[in-house]
Design a protein around this motif. Structure first.
Motif, PDB file in Angstrom:
ATOM      1  N   TYR A  83       0.837  -1.205   0.000  1.00 33.62           N
ATOM      2  CA  TYR A  83       0.000   0.000   0.000  1.00 33.62           C
ATOM      3  C   TYR A  83       0.870   1.252   0.000  1.00 33.62           C
ATOM      4  O   TYR A  83       0.605   2.212  -0.732  1.00 33.62           O
ATOM      5  CB  TYR A  83      -0.925  -0.015   1.213  1.00 33.62           C
ATOM      6  CG  TYR A  83      -1.910   1.138   1.257  1.00 33.62           C
ATOM      7  CD1 TYR A  83      -3.132   1.062   0.591  1.00 33.62           C
ATOM      8  CD2 TYR A  83      -1.630   2.306   1.961  1.00 33.62           C
ATOM      9  CE1 TYR A  83      -4.042   2.107   0.620  1.00 33.62           C
ATOM     10  CE2 TYR A  83      -2.528   3.363   1.998  1.00 33.62           C
ATOM     11  CZ  TYR A  83      -3.731   3.260   1.328  1.00 33.62           C
ATOM     12  OH  TYR A  83      -4.625   4.297   1.356  1.00 33.62           O
ATOM     13  N   LEU A  84       1.920   1.244   0.818  1.00 25.34           N
ATOM     14  CA  LEU A  84       2.787   2.418   0.922  1.00 25.34           C
ATOM     15  C   LEU A  84       3.662   2.590  -0.315  1.00 25.34           C
ATOM     16  O   LEU A  84       4.142   3.699  -0.592  1.00 25.34           O
ATOM     17  CB  LEU A  84       3.662   2.311   2.174  1.00 25.34           C
ATOM     18  CG  LEU A  84       2.904   2.303   3.514  1.00 25.34           C
ATOM     19  CD1 LEU A  84       3.875   2.140   4.664  1.00 25.34           C
ATOM     20  CD2 LEU A  84       2.071   3.572   3.679  1.00 25.34           C
ATOM     21  N   HIS A  93      -0.741   7.503  -4.812  1.00 25.40           N
ATOM     22  CA  HIS A  93      -2.184   7.574  -4.552  1.00 25.40           C
ATOM     23  C   HIS A  93      -2.838   8.843  -5.097  1.00 25.40           C
ATOM     24  O   HIS A  93      -2.192   9.884  -5.265  1.00 25.40           O
ATOM     25  CB  HIS A  93      -2.441   7.509  -3.043  1.00 25.40           C
ATOM     26  CG  HIS A  93      -2.037   6.213  -2.423  1.00 25.40           C
ATOM     27  ND1 HIS A  93      -2.926   5.198  -2.174  1.00 25.40           N
ATOM     28  CD2 HIS A  93      -0.813   5.749  -2.019  1.00 25.40           C
ATOM     29  CE1 HIS A  93      -2.289   4.174  -1.627  1.00 25.40           C
ATOM     30  NE2 HIS A  93      -1.007   4.487  -1.517  1.00 25.40           N
ATOM     31  N   ARG A 108       1.607   7.867   3.157  1.00 21.26           N
ATOM     32  CA  ARG A 108       1.549   7.413   1.768  1.00 21.26           C
ATOM     33  C   ARG A 108       1.928   8.557   0.835  1.00 21.26           C
ATOM     34  O   ARG A 108       1.874   9.736   1.212  1.00 21.26           O
ATOM     35  CB  ARG A 108       0.152   6.903   1.431  1.00 21.26           C
ATOM     36  CG  ARG A 108      -0.955   7.930   1.611  1.00 21.26           C
ATOM     37  CD  ARG A 108      -2.307   7.393   1.199  1.00 21.26           C
ATOM     38  NE  ARG A 108      -3.360   8.381   1.442  1.00 21.26           N
ATOM     39  CZ  ARG A 108      -4.574   8.334   0.910  1.00 21.26           C
ATOM     40  NH1 ARG A 108      -4.891   7.323   0.109  1.00 21.26           N
ATOM     41  NH2 ARG A 108      -5.477   9.258   1.187  1.00 21.26           N
TER      42      ARG A 108
END
Length: 295
Positions: free
Chosen positions: A192-193, A197, A221
């Protein structure tokens, strides 16, 4: 001071000046001349022994006394208007009411299509006007009757507003079907990191709910794009390697790959708000029933 010493119409002028901050705009709103507004303000100043408004450039700023008065005055005017215009025999089939609702991107996408379809069947002459308003102005606009309902995240308590939870949805991570990680069974926190995004927010700065949670565990993030609407964000991830965190219900409307978030995050919650003066009106109760039934 006894109220019988004051022309109650003066309070309508007071409220209009407070709202618009300008005598010309207040006169236009009241459909009277500017001298008439000036005269009414002068009479109220004399009765209350306070200037009420102070000129600052082109705007008239309220005095402390005017700031204390505005809440009770607006409530009284709203209750009076509601009492005069209340429909004792409300009939949705013949009602031509315009329902005005302050609503954001998520509610507009999930709620409004269902609500419009339901009203077309049960109240064919009604119309809906939906728009976004600054969060801080929601209580004032509800009290003035400028909007009938507001859909928003939980706000600070306000004694003049009534609210009820409308929906609660878990947040998930979303990527395009051709994203390099789309074939994975699940995402780790490191995965996810490692993503770049998109953040969807109506605010010009600051993170979202997930950023607050990530901050609690000392990580953050990488946000490359900030958008106001989810629709454009979903189209963007189809054509890029960007990722999006969004409510689960929204993801079902698009061709995308979703993953549970690899960390604890609160659900996105939306509340329905309305003013206390409309709580017991037939139209208000009927419309609330329709909103809750479709969600």
């Amino acid at each position: 001071m006894n109220l019988n010493q004051i022309d109650l119409n003066l309070f309508m002028t007071f409220e209009a000046i407070y709202t618009h901050g300008n005598l010309t705009l207040a006169a236009r709103h009241l459909n009277v001349t500017q001298p008439a507004v000036s005269n009414a303000l002068a009479r109220l100043r004399e009765r209350l022994d306070d200037p009420l408004f102070i000129h600052a450039g082109k705007r008239m700023n309220p005095t402390p006394m005017a700031q204390r008065m505005i809440g009770p005055v607006r409530q009284a005017l709203r209750l009076l208007l509601t009492g005069i215009s209340a429909e004792e025999d409300f009939d949705p089939l013949t009602s031509e009411k315009v329902m005005r609702i302050a609503i954001g991107d998520i509610g507009e996408t999930i709620l409004l299509p269902r609500l419009v379809e339901r009203l077309r069947q049960l109240a064919p002459l009604m119309t809906i006007q939906a728009f976004q308003v600054p969060r801080r102005s929601i209580p004032r606009r509800l009290s003035l009757g400028e909007i009938d309902f507001a859909v928003d995240i939980p706000l600070l308590a306000n004694s003049q507003l009534i609210h009820s939870r409308l929906m609660s949805d878990q947040q998930v991570c979303v990527v395009g079907q051709n994203h390099p990680l789309a074939g994975k069974a699940e995402l780790s926190l490191d995965d996810y990191l490692s993503l770049t995004h998109i953040l969807v927010s109506s605010r010009p700065r600051g993170g979202g709910l997930v950023d607050l949670e990530l901050g609690k565990v000392g990580v953050s993030r990488s946000i490359a794009v900030r958008l106001q609407h989810y629709q454009s964000a979903f189209h963007m991830i189809e054509q890029s390697s960007l990722a999006l965190t969004a409510p689960l219900q929204l993801t079902r409307m698009y061709n995308c790959r979703t993953f549970p978030l690899p960390f604890a995050a609160p659900n996105l919650e939306l509340q329905l708000y309305w003013h206390i003066s409309t709580d017991q009106t037939e139209a208000g109760k009927w419309l609330r029933d329709q909103i809750f039934s479709v969600i």
